[in-house]
Design a protein around this motif. Structure first.
Motif, PDB file in Angstrom:
ATOM      1  N   TYR A  58      -7.630  -5.934   3.627  1.00  0.00           N
ATOM      2  CA  TYR A  58      -8.436  -4.826   4.141  1.00  0.00           C
ATOM      3  C   TYR A  58      -8.676  -4.965   5.636  1.00  0.00           C
ATOM      4  CZ  TYR A  58      -8.809  -4.177  -0.786  1.00  0.00           C
ATOM      5  OH  TYR A  58      -8.465  -4.006  -2.101  1.00  0.00           O
ATOM      6  N   GLU A  59      -8.709  -6.193   6.122  1.00  0.00           N
ATOM      7  CA  GLU A  59      -8.791  -6.387   7.564  1.00  0.00           C
ATOM      8  C   GLU A  59      -7.505  -5.910   8.229  1.00  0.00           C
ATOM      9  OE1 GLU A  59     -11.483  -6.960   8.791  1.00  0.00           O
ATOM     10  OE2 GLU A  59     -12.674  -8.208   7.452  1.00  0.00           O
ATOM     11  N   ASP A  80     -18.556  -3.856   0.225  1.00  0.00           N
ATOM     12  CA  ASP A  80     -18.363  -3.803   1.668  1.00  0.00           C
ATOM     13  C   ASP A  80     -18.231  -5.229   2.200  1.00  0.00           C
ATOM     14  OD1 ASP A  80     -20.973  -4.889   1.934  1.00  0.00           O
ATOM     15  OD2 ASP A  80     -21.869  -2.897   2.106  1.00  0.00           O
ATOM     16  N   ARG A  81     -18.016  -5.360   3.492  1.00  0.00           N
ATOM     17  CA  ARG A  81     -17.753  -6.671   4.084  1.00  0.00           C
ATOM     18  C   ARG A  81     -18.937  -7.620   3.892  1.00  0.00           C
ATOM     19  NH1 ARG A  81     -16.386  -4.970   8.543  1.00  0.00           N
ATOM     20  NH2 ARG A  81     -14.120  -5.260   8.655  1.00  0.00           N
ATOM     21  N   LEU A 111      -7.650   3.902  -1.373  1.00  0.00           N
ATOM     22  CA  LEU A 111      -7.830   2.454  -1.316  1.00  0.00           C
ATOM     23  C   LEU A 111      -9.240   2.063  -1.753  1.00  0.00           C
ATOM     24  CD1 LEU A 111      -6.345  -0.179  -0.489  1.00  0.00           C
ATOM     25  CD2 LEU A 111      -7.420   0.061   1.762  1.00  0.00           C
ATOM     26  N   VAL A 155     -10.442 -11.018   1.944  1.00  0.00           N
ATOM     27  CA  VAL A 155     -10.280  -9.565   2.134  1.00  0.00           C
ATOM     28  C   VAL A 155      -9.316  -9.314   3.288  1.00  0.00           C
ATOM     29  CG1 VAL A 155     -12.472  -8.859   1.131  1.00  0.00           C
ATOM     30  CG2 VAL A 155     -12.404  -9.552   3.541  1.00  0.00           C
ATOM     31  N   TYR A 188       0.842  -1.205   0.000  1.00  0.00           N
ATOM     32  CA  TYR A 188       0.000   0.000   0.000  1.00  0.00           C
ATOM     33  C   TYR A 188       0.874   1.252   0.000  1.00  0.00           C
ATOM     34  CZ  TYR A 188      -3.154   3.616   1.756  1.00  0.00           C
ATOM     35  OH  TYR A 188      -3.868   4.782   1.920  1.00  0.00           O
ATOM     36  N   THR A 229      -5.865  -0.990  -5.244  1.00  0.00           N
ATOM     37  CA  THR A 229      -6.704  -2.122  -4.888  1.00  0.00           C
ATOM     38  C   THR A 229      -5.874  -3.385  -4.777  1.00  0.00           C
ATOM     39  OG1 THR A 229      -8.729  -3.332  -5.465  1.00  0.00           O
ATOM     40  CG2 THR A 229      -7.284  -2.703  -7.291  1.00  0.00           C
ATOM     41  N   THR A 235     -11.682  -1.409  -2.254  1.00  0.00           N
ATOM     42  CA  THR A 235     -11.761  -2.836  -1.934  1.00  0.00           C
ATOM     43  C   THR A 235     -11.773  -3.673  -3.204  1.00  0.00           C
ATOM     44  OG1 THR A 235     -14.166  -2.621  -1.772  1.00  0.00           O
ATOM     45  CG2 THR A 235     -12.918  -2.564   0.279  1.00  0.00           C
ATOM     46  N   TRP A 271     -10.661  -0.657   6.145  1.00  0.00           N
ATOM     47  CA  TRP A 271     -11.467  -0.593   4.934  1.00  0.00           C
ATOM     48  C   TRP A 271     -11.577   0.821   4.386  1.00  0.00           C
ATOM     49  CZ3 TRP A 271     -14.684  -4.737   2.822  1.00  0.00           C
ATOM     50  CH2 TRP A 271     -14.363  -5.993   3.372  1.00  0.00           C
ATOM     51  N   GLU A 272     -11.152   1.793   5.139  1.00  0.00           N
ATOM     52  CA  GLU A 272     -11.227   3.184   4.694  1.00  0.00           C
ATOM     53  C   GLU A 272      -9.839   3.798   4.776  1.00  0.00           C
ATOM     54  OE1 GLU A 272     -13.889   4.635   3.470  1.00  0.00           O
ATOM     55  OE2 GLU A 272     -15.307   2.996   3.889  1.00  0.00           O
ATOM     56  N   ARG A 273      -9.144   3.852   3.644  1.00  0.00           N
ATOM     57  CA  ARG A 273      -7.822   4.451   3.580  1.00  0.00           C
ATOM     58  C   ARG A 273      -7.729   5.307   2.319  1.00  0.00           C
ATOM     59  NH1 ARG A 273      -3.840   1.578   6.610  1.00  0.00           N
ATOM     60  NH2 ARG A 273      -2.353   3.147   5.880  1.00  0.00           N
TER      61      ARG A 273
END
Length: 339
Positions: free
Chosen positions: A77-78, A113-114, A87, A74, A55, A67, A89, A82-84
Motif C-alpha cells: 500500500y505504500e 488505516d496506517r 483496493l 503494508v 493489482y 487486497t 487494505t 492507500w486509496e485506489r
C-alpha cells in the motif's frame, strides 16, 4: 445451538466456477482474500509479483475487491497508495502468544488505516497477547479471519483444544488452497460447529490470485465481509493435490531461475528441500560463470519435479500430519464432552 448462531452446511455452499459465473452475472461480488506480493519475505523478487503488476492483473480479472495480505507489512500500500479503485487494505499478521496460545497464529486483517496497522503490529510483536490483539480488532470493528487454522510453524505442534477455542473467537475461518482436503474439511467442521463464516482463498505466493475465491453480496467491502460472517456466501474451493503441487513446484523453479535476479535468490527459501538445495548452489557463484551449467541445473530440477517424487514425499508427510490432527481433534472433543 452452535456458538455464534444457527448451524450451517458449507458443503452446500461449495460451488463450481460455472455456477459462480452465473452468480457474478446476477451481481454477486467476488474476492480472493489472501494474496502475497514481493513485499512478503517469502515471495521471490519477480516482476510479475510486484504490487503494481498484481493489482493490474486483479483489475483485468474483474475482482470486485482487491487486497494484498503480505506478512506483517503494508509495503504494497505504500507502493500503490492507500486509496485506489477496488483496493482494500490487508495484512497477514503473525501473533505468537506463548502463554495463552502456545503456537504461532496468522490472522488476516482488512480495511484498516496506517495508524491502526502500527498499533496492531505493536500488540503482536511486543505484547504478544492474542486477547489484546483480538480485542483491538473488535473495538475498532475491523474485518478479520483465522488463516489456515491447522497450520503449524516449524517445531510447533498446536493443541487441538486450543485451535477449537481460538476458532470460537474469529468471525471467519479460512479454506486454504494450499492445504490438504482433510485439513480444510476440519476447518469446515469447526465453522459448522461454531456457526462461523468460511472464506476460500489462494494464499498465493506465485501470482495465481483468484484461482479460488469467495462470493457474497455487498456494495462495500464491509457489507461483503459481513455477509461472509453470517454465512450468506458461496465459495469456489480447491485443495492441494499431487497435480497442483507439481504445477506449483514448476512455477517456483521458473520464478527462481528464470524471473528473479540471481543476487536476490540467497535470501529466499521455498520450504521444498530439493529446490532450496539448488537455490543455494545457484547463488554460490559457480553457475554465474557457466550458463550451460545453469541451464542443466534448471532442466534437472524440472525433471525431478515432473517425476512427482518431491510432491509424493511432501503430500505423504502432510497426510500423516493431517491424520494426527484428526485423531487429536477427536480426542479433544471427547475430553471436552467429559468435562
Amino acid at each position: 445451538m452452535p456458538t455464534g448462531g444457527r448451524a450451517r452446511n458449507y458443503r452446500e455452499k461449495m460451488i463450481s466456477p460455472e455456477r459462480a459465473a452465473e452468480l457474478r452475472a446476477e451481481g454477486w461480488k467476488w474476492a480472493d482474500l489472501h494474496v502475497h506480493t514481493t513485499c512478503s519475505f517469502d515471495v521471490l523478487p519477480a516482476e510479475d509479483l510486484k504490487p503494481e503488476n498484481l493489482y493490474q492483473k486483479a483489475l483485468d480479472m474483474g475482482l470486485d475487491f482487491i487486497t494484498f495480505t503480505d506478512h506483517d507489512t503494508v509495503g504494497a500500500y505504500e507502493t500503490l497508495g492507500w486509496e485506489r479503485e477496488r483496493l482494500v487494505t490487508g495484512a497477514e499478521m503473525t501473533v505468537y502468544d506463548p502463554g495463552r496460545v502456545g503456537h504461532t497464529v496468522h490472522v488476516n486483517v482488512f480495511d484498516f488505516d496506517r495508524e491502526e496497522f502500527i498499533e496492531l503490529r505493536e500488540i503482536a510483536e511486543r505484547e504478544q497477547n492474542m486477547e489484546s490483539f483480538l480485542g483491538y480488532l473488535r473495538k475498532h470493528k475491523l474485518p478479520f479471519l483465522y488463516n489456515h487454522p491447522f497450520w503449524a510453524d516449524f517445531h510447533q505442534d498446536p493443541d487441538p483444544e486450543t485451535v477449537m477455542e481460538l476458532a470460537k473467537l474469529f468471525p471467519v475461518l479460512e479454506y486454504n488452497m494450499h492445504e490438504l482436503k482433510p485439513k480444510n474439511e476440519l476447518t469446515i467442521a469447526l465453522a459448522e460447529k461454531f456457526g462461523k463464516g468460511v472464506a476460500a482463498t489462494t494464499d498465493t505466493h506465485t501470482g495465481k490470485l483468484g484461482q479460488v475465491y469467495t462470493l457474497a453480496e455487498g456494495e462495500s467491502f464491509r457489507e461483503f465481509f459481513g455477509n461472509i460472517e453470517k454465512g450468506r456466501n458461496y465459495i469456489v474451493p480447491e485443495d492441494l493435490t499431487r497435480e497442483t503441487l507439481i504445477e506449483e513446484m514448476n512455477e517456483w523453479i521458473d520464478l527462481i531461475f528464470e524471473k528473479s535476479p540471481r543476487q536476490e535468490r540467497k535470501s529466499f527459501l521455498t520450504g521444498i528441500k530439493s529446490i532450496d538445495t539448488l537455490v543455494k548452489v545457484s547463488t554460490s557463484g559457480i553457475l554465474n560463470h557457466s550458463p550451460k551449467l545453469n541451464r542443466t541445473t534448471v532442466n534437472l530440477l524440472y525433471l525431478i519435479s515432473k517425476s512427482g517424487l518431491p510432491a509424493f514425499l511432501y503430500l505423504h508427510s502432510e497426510e500423516s500430519l493431517a491424520k494426527k490432527i484428526q485423531e487429536n481433534m477427536k480426542r479433544g472433543i471427547k475430553l471436552g464432552k467429559q468435562r
